[in-house]
Design a protein around this motif. Structure first.
Motif, PDB file in Angstrom:
ATOM      1  N   UNK A  79       0.832  -1.201   0.000  1.00 31.09           N
ATOM      2  CA  UNK A  79       0.000   0.000   0.000  1.00 31.09           C
ATOM      3  C   UNK A  79       0.869   1.255   0.000  1.00 31.09           C
ATOM      4  N   UNK A  80       1.990   1.206   0.742  1.00 27.76           N
ATOM      5  CA  UNK A  80       2.880   2.377   0.746  1.00 27.76           C
ATOM      6  C   UNK A  80       3.581   2.553  -0.601  1.00 27.76           C
ATOM      7  N   UNK A  81       3.597   1.520  -1.414  1.00 27.36           N
ATOM      8  CA  UNK A  81       4.120   1.642  -2.766  1.00 27.36           C
ATOM      9  C   UNK A  81       3.115   2.246  -3.727  1.00 27.36           C
ATOM     10  N   UNK A  82       1.845   2.065  -3.441  1.00 28.71           N
ATOM     11  CA  UNK A  82       0.784   2.604  -4.300  1.00 28.71           C
ATOM     12  C   UNK A  82       0.509   4.076  -3.990  1.00 28.71           C
ATOM     13  N   UNK A  83       0.613   4.469  -2.729  1.00 32.19           N
ATOM     14  CA  UNK A  83       0.262   5.832  -2.328  1.00 32.19           C
ATOM     15  C   UNK A  83       1.007   6.926  -3.100  1.00 32.19           C
ATOM     16  N   UNK A  84       2.329   6.819  -3.290  1.00 32.83           N
ATOM     17  CA  UNK A  84       2.992   7.887  -4.058  1.00 32.83           C
ATOM     18  C   UNK A  84       2.466   8.018  -5.489  1.00 32.83           C
ATOM     19  N   UNK A  85       2.144   6.891  -6.114  1.00 31.05           N
ATOM     20  CA  UNK A  85       1.566   6.959  -7.463  1.00 31.05           C
ATOM     21  C   UNK A  85       0.221   7.678  -7.433  1.00 31.05           C
ATOM     22  N   UNK A  86      -0.631   7.320  -6.476  1.00 33.27           N
ATOM     23  CA  UNK A  86      -1.936   7.980  -6.365  1.00 33.27           C
ATOM     24  C   UNK A  86      -1.759   9.472  -6.087  1.00 33.27           C
ATOM     25  N   UNK A  87      -0.779   9.805  -5.270  1.00 33.46           N
ATOM     26  CA  UNK A  87      -0.509  11.212  -4.972  1.00 33.46           C
ATOM     27  C   UNK A  87      -0.040  11.950  -6.222  1.00 33.46           C
ATOM     28  N   UNK A  88       0.725  11.280  -7.066  1.00 35.05           N
ATOM     29  CA  UNK A  88       1.165  11.933  -8.307  1.00 35.05           C
ATOM     30  C   UNK A  88      -0.028  12.225  -9.213  1.00 35.05           C
ATOM     31  N   UNK A  89      -1.060  11.378  -9.165  1.00 35.55           N
ATOM     32  CA  UNK A  89      -2.271  11.659  -9.938  1.00 35.55           C
ATOM     33  C   UNK A  89      -2.981  12.900  -9.401  1.00 35.55           C
ATOM     34  N   UNK A  90      -2.953  13.086  -8.094  1.00 35.97           N
ATOM     35  CA  UNK A  90      -3.529  14.294  -7.493  1.00 35.97           C
ATOM     36  C   UNK A  90      -2.772  15.521  -8.003  1.00 35.97           C
ATOM     37  N   UNK A  91      -1.447  15.403  -8.071  1.00 37.03           N
ATOM     38  CA  UNK A  91      -0.637  16.523  -8.577  1.00 37.03           C
ATOM     39  C   UNK A  91      -1.054  16.867 -10.008  1.00 37.03           C
TER      40      UNK A  91
END
Length: 189
Positions: free
Chosen positions: A110-122
Motif C-alpha cells: 500500500x505504501x508503494x501505491x500511495x505515491x503513485x496515487x498522490x502523483x495523480x492528485x498533482x
C-alpha cells in the motif's frame, strides 16, 4: 561466488573465485556500498531539474498578457518530472516490498501505491502550478523520511540506496524550492 567480468576485448566471461579474477573496474556488490551505476544514473536523472532551476534563475518567466501567472515550458516540465519522480519512488517501494524474503505485507504494498496515487492528485491540479509545486515540495521530504524510517526498521531499501537517495532528494528539493521562490518573487502564480 560466481561473478561476471568483462574481458580485455569487451567479451563477458565468468570467473568463480579465481585468483586475480576480480576486475579492478568492476562495481562493488550492493552489500559493500553504493554501486557506481546507481549514483551516476540517479544524479544524471536530477541534472535536468538542476539545469532548469538555474535557467529560471537566470531568465525568469514573464507574466502572460491575458491574465495572472505565466506558462513556461521549464516550469511545466519540472512539475511533470516531479509528479513522475514521486510515482517512481512508489515503484521503488513496491519493488523493495516484493523482494522481501518473507514476502510483502499489505502495508508495504500500500505504501508503494500511495505515491503513485498522490502523483495523480498533482496532475489533477494541472492549471494550478502553485498547488502543484506545493504538493511536490511537501511530498519529497515526507517520502524521504518515510523511506529512512522503513530502512531503519528493516522494511525498506538497502542502505546504499539511501546513500544516493538522501543527497539526491536534497538536490531535487532545492531545485523545486528555487523555482517556487522565484515564481513567488515575480508574482507568476
Amino acid at each position: 561466488m560466481f561473478k561476471w567480468r568483462i574481458g580485455s576485448k569487451g567479451s563477458a566471461s565468468a570467473a568463480a573465485g579465481e585468483p586475480g579474477s576480480e576486475d579492478a573496474g568492476a562495481e562493488k556488490p550492493a552489500s559493500q556500498g553504493l554501486p557506481q551505476s546507481a549514483a551516476v544514473l540517479a544524479y544524471a536523472g536530477a541534472l535536468p531539474l538542476i539545469l532548469i532551476a538555474m535557467s529560471v534563475a537566470l531568465d525568469p518567466p514573464t507574466p502572460r498578457p491575458d491574465g495572472p501567472g505565466a506558462f513556461d515550458w521549464r516550469v511545466f516540465y519540472m512539475q511533470v518530472f516531479g509528479a513522475g519522480l514521486i510515482a517512481f519512488f512508489g515503484g521503488v517501494r513496491w519493488g523493495v516490498a516484493v523482494m522481501m524474503p518473507e514476502g510483502p505485507t499489505f502495508r508495504q504494498l500500500f505504501s508503494g501505491i500511495l505515491p503513485f496515487l498522490f502523483s495523480l492528485v498533482i496532475f489533477a491540479f494541472f492549471r494550478m502550478p502553485f498547488v502543484q509545486m506545493l504538493l511536490i515540495l511537501g511530498a519529497l521530504p515526507v517520502l524521504l523520511i518515510d523511506d529512512l524510517m522503513a530502512t531503519r526498521r528493516g522494511a525498506g531499501a538497502p542502505a546504499w540506496y539511501l546513500g544516493v537517495r538522501t543527497p539526491l532528494t536534497i538536490l531535487v528539493f532545492g531545485s523545486f524550492l528555487t523555482v517556487f521562490i522565484l515564481l513567488l518573487q515575480h508574482d507568476l502564480f
